[in-house]
Design an enzyme around this catalytic site. Sequence first.
Site, PDB file in Angstrom:
ATOM      1  N   ARG A  89       0.828  -1.210   0.000  1.00 39.47           N
ATOM      2  CA  ARG A  89       0.000   0.000   0.000  1.00 39.47           C
ATOM      3  C   ARG A  89       0.866   1.264   0.000  1.00 39.47           C
ATOM      4  O   ARG A  89       0.357   2.361  -0.232  1.00 39.47           O
ATOM      5  CB  ARG A  89      -0.948  -0.002   1.193  1.00 39.47           C
ATOM      6  CG  ARG A  89      -2.106  -0.987   1.026  1.00 39.47           C
ATOM      7  CD  ARG A  89      -3.095  -0.883   2.188  1.00 39.47           C
ATOM      8  NE  ARG A  89      -4.286  -1.671   1.932  1.00 39.47           N
ATOM      9  CZ  ARG A  89      -4.424  -2.963   2.244  1.00 39.47           C
ATOM     10  NH1 ARG A  89      -3.418  -3.606   2.811  1.00 39.47           N
ATOM     11  NH2 ARG A  89      -5.543  -3.613   1.977  1.00 39.47           N
ATOM     12  N   ARG A 185       4.627   2.642  10.325  1.00 41.86           N
ATOM     13  CA  ARG A 185       4.695   1.216  10.645  1.00 41.86           C
ATOM     14  C   ARG A 185       5.506   0.894  11.895  1.00 41.86           C
ATOM     15  O   ARG A 185       5.439  -0.244  12.384  1.00 41.86           O
ATOM     16  CB  ARG A 185       5.268   0.449   9.447  1.00 41.86           C
ATOM     17  CG  ARG A 185       4.456   0.624   8.161  1.00 41.86           C
ATOM     18  CD  ARG A 185       2.998   0.213   8.337  1.00 41.86           C
ATOM     19  NE  ARG A 185       2.280   0.299   7.060  1.00 41.86           N
ATOM     20  CZ  ARG A 185       1.018  -0.088   6.881  1.00 41.86           C
ATOM     21  NH1 ARG A 185       0.328  -0.560   7.904  1.00 41.86           N
ATOM     22  NH2 ARG A 185       0.434   0.032   5.692  1.00 41.86           N
TER      23      ARG A 185
END
Length: 247
Positions: A89, A185
């Site tokens: 993504r 992340r």
Amino acid sequence: MPEKDLRVELLSLTPNALELIFAAFRQCYHAGFVADMWPKLLSGEIDKDKQDQFVSKILESGHDSPIEHVSFTFAIEGISRACSHQIVRHRIASYSQQSQRYVAESDMDYIIPPAIKKIPEARARFEKFMDEVGSAYNDLREILVAAGRESKANEDARFVLPQAAETKMVVTMNCRSLMHFFNLRCCQRAQWEVRIMADKMLKICKEEFPAIFRHGGARCEQLGYCPESERFACGRYPTLKELTENK
């Protein structure tokens, strides 16, 4: 069908990374042509510590587009398809992923979530299902081959494979994209698997290129506060609302 462990390896880093980013930054603020400066950078006439300090100072101002000139390439294995779906993504990157269409999954490796692994009953049920999936996959391949779809058997049988199936991939990102990737992340709110992988990537980046990545990581570590709302904040840092209310 064994459980697979995560492995992250650096394959490539743009050569002369610090010199290249220094030159790119200098061109933005320098009247001359940085190509004339380049031999001095390569020969060491311009001290690396001075380059490091200059780059760090400009980055602190918020000017970060020149770091796009340097890229890292990683080889990654031992992640699930659920994890790889999250990675891809991130759009400003290049990916090469092991194909379930061309690579047979007759002995599929898989990833077990820690929450399932620590509960014996849950782990037993999970592993039983993985065995069932493997058996179904192999049965379907045999049936398809017998029916004359030998060259297409993998691509049809793969439809029963789970998100837990292990995958391997090569990922290339420039430094700016990596910083954004780590901002998101490495956050405690990121899914556990992609966060562990990002932490391993960040460790490599800090070792290889501290001038850029010494302050890399979750966004809160750079800001000194959590940019999430109170509802989503993990509590590691105060939210912006909490900071402003306490003043």
